[in-house]
Design an enzyme around this catalytic site. Structure first.
Site, short mmCIF file in Angstrom:
data_model
loop_
_atom_site.label_atom_id
_atom_site.label_comp_id
_atom_site.label_asym_id
_atom_site.label_seq_id
_atom_site.Cartn_x
_atom_site.Cartn_y
_atom_site.Cartn_z
N ASP A 107 -67.54 49.60 -40.51
CA ASP A 107 -66.42 50.39 -41.00
C ASP A 107 -66.64 50.60 -42.51
OD1 ASP A 107 -63.89 51.63 -40.92
OD2 ASP A 107 -62.82 49.77 -41.22
N ASP A 163 -60.39 44.25 -30.62
CA ASP A 163 -58.97 43.95 -30.42
C ASP A 163 -58.06 44.70 -31.37
OD1 ASP A 163 -59.77 42.52 -32.82
OD2 ASP A 163 -57.84 41.49 -32.67
N ARG A 169 -59.04 43.24 -25.72
CA ARG A 169 -60.48 42.95 -25.68
C ARG A 169 -61.06 43.09 -24.28
NH1 ARG A 169 -61.76 40.54 -30.70
NH2 ARG A 169 -60.20 39.13 -31.55
P1 5GP Z 1 -65.80 46.42 -42.42
O1 5GP Z 1 -66.02 45.16 -43.20
O2 5GP Z 1 -67.05 47.19 -42.10
O3 5GP Z 1 -64.74 47.30 -43.03
O4 5GP Z 1 -65.10 45.99 -41.11
C1 5GP Z 1 -65.78 45.60 -40.05
C2 5GP Z 1 -64.86 44.84 -39.13
O5 5GP Z 1 -63.54 45.41 -39.11
C3 5GP Z 1 -65.39 44.97 -37.73
O6 5GP Z 1 -66.27 43.93 -37.45
C4 5GP Z 1 -64.12 44.92 -36.92
O7 5GP Z 1 -63.82 43.56 -36.64
C5 5GP Z 1 -63.06 45.48 -37.80
N1 5GP Z 1 -62.79 46.90 -37.46
C6 5GP Z 1 -63.10 48.00 -38.17
N2 5GP Z 1 -62.73 49.12 -37.55
C7 5GP Z 1 -62.16 48.72 -36.39
C8 5GP Z 1 -61.60 49.42 -35.28
O8 5GP Z 1 -61.52 50.66 -35.19
N3 5GP Z 1 -61.12 48.65 -34.25
C9 5GP Z 1 -61.16 47.28 -34.27
N4 5GP Z 1 -60.66 46.64 -33.23
N5 5GP Z 1 -61.71 46.59 -35.29
C10 5GP Z 1 -62.20 47.31 -36.33
#
Ligand code: 5GP
Ligand code: MG
Length: 186
Positions: A107, A163, A169
């Protein structure tokens, strides 16, 4: 606070996911060339993906040792708070190891970047990254995954291990979640 969540629309079916996981396993098998490596799953969201991926890798003759790492940048909300904290340490040494780091979704990139930095500090010989989903439009940290299942837009996704508040999940496919309610939540 977000308002009440509802499943919105199906994004990828269990069959579509299975097909992509097989294809990714093929790419990894070509790159790792039969050698040994450590597969590290970032908990919790990647546990279903990892379970399917390691069995797909086995069909390609690869049997990595599997370990788990938990980092967290999320509370009950759907946007990253920007600080990544360690929740569960690795149980195996990574020094000198080739590592395949597996996460559910890329993300902002802060989680994967932090995990890569930690593994590099611990002396991993090589780190490759694999994510089921990628939201390129949300990126803050300059990181791309070596293997990606699907690129998606800026939507919140649940199912197949992912989740919202530890729910959803179990869904076999991936679906978007929509939040209904008064602006700002109630
Ligand atoms: P980042 O550090 O890249 O912003 O976030 C990564 C983490 O955020 C992922 O491993 C996940 O756990 C959570 N995350 C980001 N986008 C989503 C989404 O659309 N759905 C869910 N369930 N988790 C997300
Ligand atoms: Mg995660």
């Amino acid at each position: 606070m977000n308002s009440t969540p509802h499943l919105d629309r199906d994004l990828f079916s269990a069959d579509e996911i299975r097909e992509r996981v097989e294809a990714i396993a093929g790419e990894i098998a070509r790159d790792f060339d039969g050698g040994d490596f450590l597969a590290i799953a970032l908990l919790k969201g990647s546990f279903v993906f990892t379970a399917d991926l390691i069995r797909a890798l086995a069909r390609h003759g690869l049997h990595p040792v599997v370990d788990f790492l938990a980092l967290s940048s999320y509370g009950a909300e759907t946007t990253s708070c920007g600080t990544v904290t360690l929740r569960h340490e690795l149980s195996l040494p990574v020094t000198g190891q080739r590592v395949l780091l597996i996460d559910d979704i890329l993300d902002t990139g802060l989680t994967l970047q932090t995990a890569c930095q930690m593994l590099a500090r611990q002396g991993a010989a090589e780190i490759r990254t694999c994510v089921l989903l990628d939201k390129p439009s949300r990126r803050v940290a300059p990181i791309t995954a070596d293997y990606t299942g699907f690129k998606i837009g800026d939507v919140f996704v649940v199912g197949y291990g992912l989740d919202y508040n530890n729910r959803y999940r179990h869904l076999p496919g991936l679906a978007t979640l929509r939040f209904y309610g008064p602006p700002g939540g109630a």
